[in-house]
Scaffold this active site. Structure first.
Site, mmCIF file in Angstrom:
data_model
loop_
_atom_site.group_PDB
_atom_site.id
_atom_site.type_symbol
_atom_site.label_atom_id
_atom_site.label_comp_id
_atom_site.label_asym_id
_atom_site.label_seq_id
_atom_site.Cartn_x
_atom_site.Cartn_y
_atom_site.Cartn_z
ATOM 1 N N ASP A 13 34.527 51.079 45.114
ATOM 2 C CA ASP A 13 35.159 49.974 44.389
ATOM 3 C C ASP A 13 35.642 50.568 43.076
ATOM 4 O OD1 ASP A 13 35.681 47.868 42.664
ATOM 5 O OD2 ASP A 13 33.893 46.724 43.198
ATOM 6 N N TYR A 229 21.883 47.898 37.687
ATOM 7 C CA TYR A 229 22.874 47.253 38.540
ATOM 8 C C TYR A 229 24.288 47.558 38.062
ATOM 9 C CZ TYR A 229 25.677 43.847 40.962
ATOM 10 O OH TYR A 229 26.652 43.260 41.731
ATOM 11 N N LYS A 232 27.495 46.374 44.035
ATOM 12 C CA LYS A 232 26.728 46.576 45.252
ATOM 13 C C LYS A 232 27.257 47.769 46.049
ATOM 14 C CE LYS A 232 23.005 44.398 46.224
ATOM 15 N NZ LYS A 232 21.894 44.453 45.284
HETATM 16 P P1 13P Z 1 30.280 40.920 34.246
HETATM 17 O O1 13P Z 1 30.497 42.420 34.191
HETATM 18 O O2 13P Z 1 31.490 40.128 33.812
HETATM 19 O O3 13P Z 1 29.008 40.499 33.599
HETATM 20 O O4 13P Z 1 30.125 40.584 35.827
HETATM 21 C C1 13P Z 1 28.934 40.829 36.476
HETATM 22 C C2 13P Z 1 29.213 41.504 37.732
HETATM 23 O O5 13P Z 1 29.666 40.854 38.644
HETATM 24 C C3 13P Z 1 28.947 42.961 37.755
HETATM 25 O O6 13P Z 1 29.379 43.577 38.892
HETATM 26 P P1 13P Z 2 30.944 44.297 44.088
HETATM 27 O O1 13P Z 2 29.779 45.212 44.318
HETATM 28 O O2 13P Z 2 31.679 43.996 45.343
HETATM 29 O O3 13P Z 2 31.841 44.849 43.016
HETATM 30 O O4 13P Z 2 30.386 42.907 43.602
HETATM 31 C C1 13P Z 2 29.742 42.866 42.389
HETATM 32 C C2 13P Z 2 29.287 41.532 41.949
HETATM 33 O O5 13P Z 2 28.500 41.499 41.045
HETATM 34 C C3 13P Z 2 29.795 40.318 42.566
HETATM 35 O O6 13P Z 2 29.282 39.185 41.937
HETATM 36 MG MG MG Z 3 33.622 44.957 42.353
HETATM 37 MG MG MG Z 4 32.587 45.315 46.604
#
Ligand code: 13P
Ligand code: 13P
Ligand code: MG
Ligand code: MG
Length: 365
Positions: A13, A229, A232
């Site tokens: 990603d 984190y 994903k």
């Molecule tokens: P922010 O980076 O806007 O807090 O989003 C959280 C998220 O989805 C990280 O992947």
């Molecule tokens: P991805 O790992 O697909 O970027 O998703 C991250 C996320 O935090 C979605 O809420």
């Molecule tokens: Mg993403």
């Molecule tokens: Mg993704």
């Protein structure tokens, strides 16, 4: 030309459009341009660029074997080029999965997910590449078990004499960085004891007992690499089909049951893995629910004939409908487990920060 080819699927990603829901066409175009140049130079036999949600998927065939530096470097450079495009457009999370500053021999441990296998191309070589978004490595454990070890899923285990011996599963302990090989049907219960724990024990490879490679999955855990984190894993899986291996329909069959996986919003929730057609792989509701697509190819001297969009079939409508019902049900739990992940997994989110902030407020009970 030698018929021994390598199929490499490397993904990352490198920027979402809009938010984490999908990908911008310019990223796909950039990746195609770069891989075309590599194919013209003879580094690749063939390639196909696609995406699942916000994950850019590079599907490549070549003769360099697995873990080849040239191929990993090529993929890394494509991701870097696409990150530049993502930055220019201020796409969301540009370069999200590139956890290293520069390439050093392999993309493994640097953020991108990798599933590769080298094999002698058979008289006919149907393969399926599964790609998921909004979920973690380990999401393939249940379907892989069903495909290669469950006779109620795979009729061939009972009917095809060449499959009667069963299969060998290579399972990685991603916390301890160790692996174990277990053989089915004999060691089925031992295998299930481990792979039922999808966060820690992840099926990486499946072989037929004569040594033929049948499946290869990405096992990279972004949170373990980054220590926090960062998005994903959104894993990929390659499965060879037919003629002494499970049929295409047997390989797809487990996905008619939308099993629960971790991922979804902020990577911190359990939800059903919904099988969808390519054009539906845009997780938007609560950033999900998690999606899986299946791209079918026939290999022909390393050329990728395809893809066929294998979940573009009304026979999977039931699974999609049920996934939506399960999604509704789980969403009603809001921030409560088991919709939200358990504490151990939240260790890799903002939980430690919150704990630190409130630590001094805890008093003996
Ligand atoms: P922010 O980076 O806007 O807090 O989003 C959280 C998220 O989805 C990280 O992947
Ligand atoms: P991805 O790992 O697909 O970027 O998703 C991250 C996320 O935090 C979605 O809420
Ligand atoms: Mg993403
Ligand atoms: Mg993704």
């Amino acid at each position: 030309m030698s018929e021994k080819i390598t199929l490499s699927v490397i993904k990352a990603d490198v920027g979402g459009y809009v938010g984490h829901s999908s990908i911008h066409a310019n990223l796909i175009e950039t990746a195609k341009e770069k891989l075309s140049i590599a194919a013209e130079k003879g580094i690749l036999i063939d390639f196909h660029v696609t995406r699942c949600g916000d994950d850019l998927e590079l599907i490549m065939t070549h003769e360099h074997g697995v873990d080849a530096e040239d191929i990993h470097k090529l993929a890394w450079n494509v991701f870097v080029a696409c990150t530049e495009v993502a930055k220019k457009l201020k796409l969301y999370g540009a370069g999200q999965d590139l956890l290293a500053d520069s390439f050093s021999g392999t993309v493994k441990g640097m953020g991108p997910g990798v599933a590769e296998m080298e094999f002698e191309e058979r008289k006919s070589e149907p393969v399926i590449i599964f790609m998921a978004d909004k979920t973690a490595s380990g999401a393939w454990n249940l379907p892989l078990f069903k495909i290669f070890a469950d006779p109620f899923n795979t009729a061939g285990l009972v009917i095809d004499p060449t499959m009667h011996e069963g299969f060998i599963f290579e399972v990685v302990d991603v916390y301890e960085q160790k692996k174990i090989t277990l053989s089915t049907p004999e060691e089925m219960y031992n295998l299930l004891m481990f792979i039922g724990a999808i966060r820690r024990f992840i099926i990486k490879t499946v072989y037929r007992k004569d040594g033929m490679i049948a499946a290869s999955a990405s096992t990279q855990k972004l949170s373990l690499i980054a220590g926090k984190y960062v998005g994903k894993d959104d894993p990929v899986l390659v499965v060879r089909c037919q003629a002494g291996l499970p049929a295409v329909g047997e390989v797809l069959e487990p996905f008619a049951f939308a099993h629960i996986v971790e991922g979804w919003m902020r990577g911190s929730h359990n939800g059903p893995l919904m099988p969808v057609a390519f054009y539906e792989a845009n997780p938007s509701r609560f950033d999900g629910p998690p999606r899986v697509i299946a791209a079918g190819f026939q290999l022909c001297h390393g050329k990728l004939i395809g893809p066929r969009d294998l979940f573009d079939d009304p026979a999977f409508d039931g699974a999609r409908r049920r996934a939506n019902e399960i999604a509704d049900y789980l969403r009603h739990h809001g921030p409560f487990e088991p919709h939200r992940l358990g504490l151990d997994d939240l260790e890799y989110t903002t939980m430690p920060q919150l704990m630190k902030k409130l630590e001094h407020r805890f008093i003996p009970e």
